[in-house]
Motif scaffolding. Structure first.
Motif, PDB file in Angstrom:
ATOM      1  N   LYS A  89       0.824  -1.217   0.000  1.00 40.59           N
ATOM      2  CA  LYS A  89       0.000   0.000   0.000  1.00 40.59           C
ATOM      3  C   LYS A  89       0.859   1.269   0.000  1.00 40.59           C
ATOM      4  O   LYS A  89       0.657   2.187   0.810  1.00 40.59           O
ATOM      5  CB  LYS A  89      -0.963  -0.003   1.193  1.00 40.59           C
ATOM      6  CG  LYS A  89      -2.009  -1.109   1.096  1.00 40.59           C
ATOM      7  CD  LYS A  89      -2.966  -1.093   2.263  1.00 40.59           C
ATOM      8  CE  LYS A  89      -4.141  -2.018   2.071  1.00 40.59           C
ATOM      9  NZ  LYS A  89      -3.861  -3.313   1.425  1.00 40.59           N
ATOM     10  N   VAL A  90       1.809   1.305  -0.920  1.00 41.37           N
ATOM     11  CA  VAL A  90       2.641   2.505  -1.039  1.00 41.37           C
ATOM     12  C   VAL A  90       1.772   3.694  -1.399  1.00 41.37           C
ATOM     13  O   VAL A  90       0.750   3.559  -2.074  1.00 41.37           O
ATOM     14  CB  VAL A  90       3.756   2.316  -2.093  1.00 41.37           C
ATOM     15  CG1 VAL A  90       4.726   1.216  -1.667  1.00 41.37           C
ATOM     16  CG2 VAL A  90       3.180   2.038  -3.478  1.00 41.37           C
ATOM     17  N   LYS A  91       2.187   4.857  -0.951  1.00 41.42           N
ATOM     18  CA  LYS A  91       1.421   6.077  -1.188  1.00 41.42           C
ATOM     19  C   LYS A  91       1.947   6.872  -2.383  1.00 41.42           C
ATOM     20  O   LYS A  91       1.239   7.712  -2.942  1.00 41.42           O
ATOM     21  CB  LYS A  91       1.446   6.958   0.061  1.00 41.42           C
ATOM     22  CG  LYS A  91       0.830   6.305   1.297  1.00 41.42           C
ATOM     23  CD  LYS A  91       0.921   7.234   2.483  1.00 41.42           C
ATOM     24  CE  LYS A  91       0.291   6.609   3.735  1.00 41.42           C
ATOM     25  NZ  LYS A  91       1.031   5.409   4.175  1.00 41.42           N
ATOM     26  N   ASP A  92       3.214   6.635  -2.738  1.00 42.72           N
ATOM     27  CA  ASP A  92       3.839   7.371  -3.834  1.00 42.72           C
ATOM     28  C   ASP A  92       4.652   6.424  -4.709  1.00 42.72           C
ATOM     29  O   ASP A  92       5.278   5.488  -4.197  1.00 42.72           O
ATOM     30  CB  ASP A  92       4.776   8.457  -3.291  1.00 42.72           C
ATOM     31  CG  ASP A  92       4.031   9.548  -2.544  1.00 42.72           C
ATOM     32  OD1 ASP A  92       3.503  10.459  -3.212  1.00 42.72           O
ATOM     33  OD2 ASP A  92       3.963   9.480  -1.298  1.00 42.72           O
ATOM     34  N   ILE A  93       4.615   6.674  -6.016  1.00 45.23           N
ATOM     35  CA  ILE A  93       5.477   5.956  -6.944  1.00 45.23           C
ATOM     36  C   ILE A  93       6.294   6.987  -7.718  1.00 45.23           C
ATOM     37  O   ILE A  93       5.732   7.923  -8.300  1.00 45.23           O
ATOM     38  CB  ILE A  93       4.683   5.084  -7.934  1.00 45.23           C
ATOM     39  CG1 ILE A  93       3.833   4.052  -7.188  1.00 45.23           C
ATOM     40  CG2 ILE A  93       5.639   4.381  -8.899  1.00 45.23           C
ATOM     41  CD1 ILE A  93       2.998   3.166  -8.098  1.00 45.23           C
ATOM     42  N   ILE A  94       7.596   6.816  -7.701  1.00 50.34           N
ATOM     43  CA  ILE A  94       8.514   7.720  -8.399  1.00 50.34           C
ATOM     44  C   ILE A  94       9.167   6.958  -9.540  1.00 50.34           C
ATOM     45  O   ILE A  94       9.688   5.853  -9.347  1.00 50.34           O
ATOM     46  CB  ILE A  94       9.609   8.236  -7.448  1.00 50.34           C
ATOM     47  CG1 ILE A  94       9.008   9.056  -6.306  1.00 50.34           C
ATOM     48  CG2 ILE A  94      10.643   9.062  -8.216  1.00 50.34           C
ATOM     49  CD1 ILE A  94       9.977   9.314  -5.168  1.00 50.34           C
TER      50      ILE A  94
END
Length: 221
Positions: A89-94
């Motif tokens: 459940k990551v909040k950000d993808i870079i």
């Protein structure tokens, strides 16, 4: 190889022992907030650049920081994205490209790929990047053209990322944000794409993309 072995000894003595409690905690699980997608290039160290500790970044690395669009074919990138979004459940993808990227040089000038058929097949996922550069950057040459390719490829791969069902769902639900970065090897600077300015700016000056407004359902029409 001897250098690597000596490095392990130094890690155990100078890094692990003083932070033993952290590593023991990590043994029970991970909860990173960010999926960091970048190039395999040996000059790129995501944790060094972002000054993050073990357990804080979930990382995908491959030649050209490429994310194939969603398809029935199951690949390592798609599986890792699915796990990062659904389980962690990551909040950000870079997606982070970098200057002097060999993969992007091959996108601009594919000579030599005849001897590297698998690399050539992999770079087929940059065809949109190649077309954009061909149609809009004819005025640039050399390093400037490669840098433009690096930047445009980050944006193309972000679009590929949006085709993955779980990513699209989390974006629509307002629980995930996407970011496009470029790391400049020679200066240590990181540039982020600012959607409002429609260009890459120093990461400290870029506005973070606001999560979409959550939508629970549409009214019947």
């Amino acid at each position: 190889m001897q250098k690597l072995i000596q490095g392990i000894h130094e890690f155990q003595r100078s890094i692990f022992r003083p932070q033993r409690e952290l590593f023991e905690k990590l043994a029970s699980g991970q909860s990173p907030d960010t999926l960091f997608i970048t190039c395999s290039d040996s000059r790129i160290n995501p944790n060094l650049i972002t000054q993050t500790a073990p357990g804080e970044l979930f990382i995908i690395r491959n030649a050209g920081n490429i994310i194939p669009p969603h398809s029935p074919h199951v690949g390592g990138e798609a599986a890792t994205i699915e796990y990062a979004v659904a389980v962690l459940k990551v909040k950000d993808i870079i997606i982070c490209g970098h200057t002097h990227c060999g993969a992007m040089k091959a996108v601009v000038d594919p000579k030599g790929l005849e001897e590297l058929p698998r690399v050539a097949a992999w770079l087929a996922h940059t065809e949109a990047t190649r077309q954009i550069i061909r149609e809009h950057y004819q005025h640039l040459e050399g390093h400037a053209r490669i840098t433009a390719t690096v930047q445009e490829n980050v944006l193309v791969q972000l679009e590929h990322l949006r085709t993955h069902p779980l990513v699209a769902s989390r974006l629509a639900g307002g629980t995930l944000r996407l970011h496009g970065w470029v790391y400049k090897i020679e200066t240590g600077e990181v540039f982020a794409f600012d959607p409002e300015q429609r260009q890459f700016v120093p990461v400290t000056e870029a506005r973070l993309p606001a999560p979409p407004t959550p939508v629970s359902h549409f009214q019947s029409i």
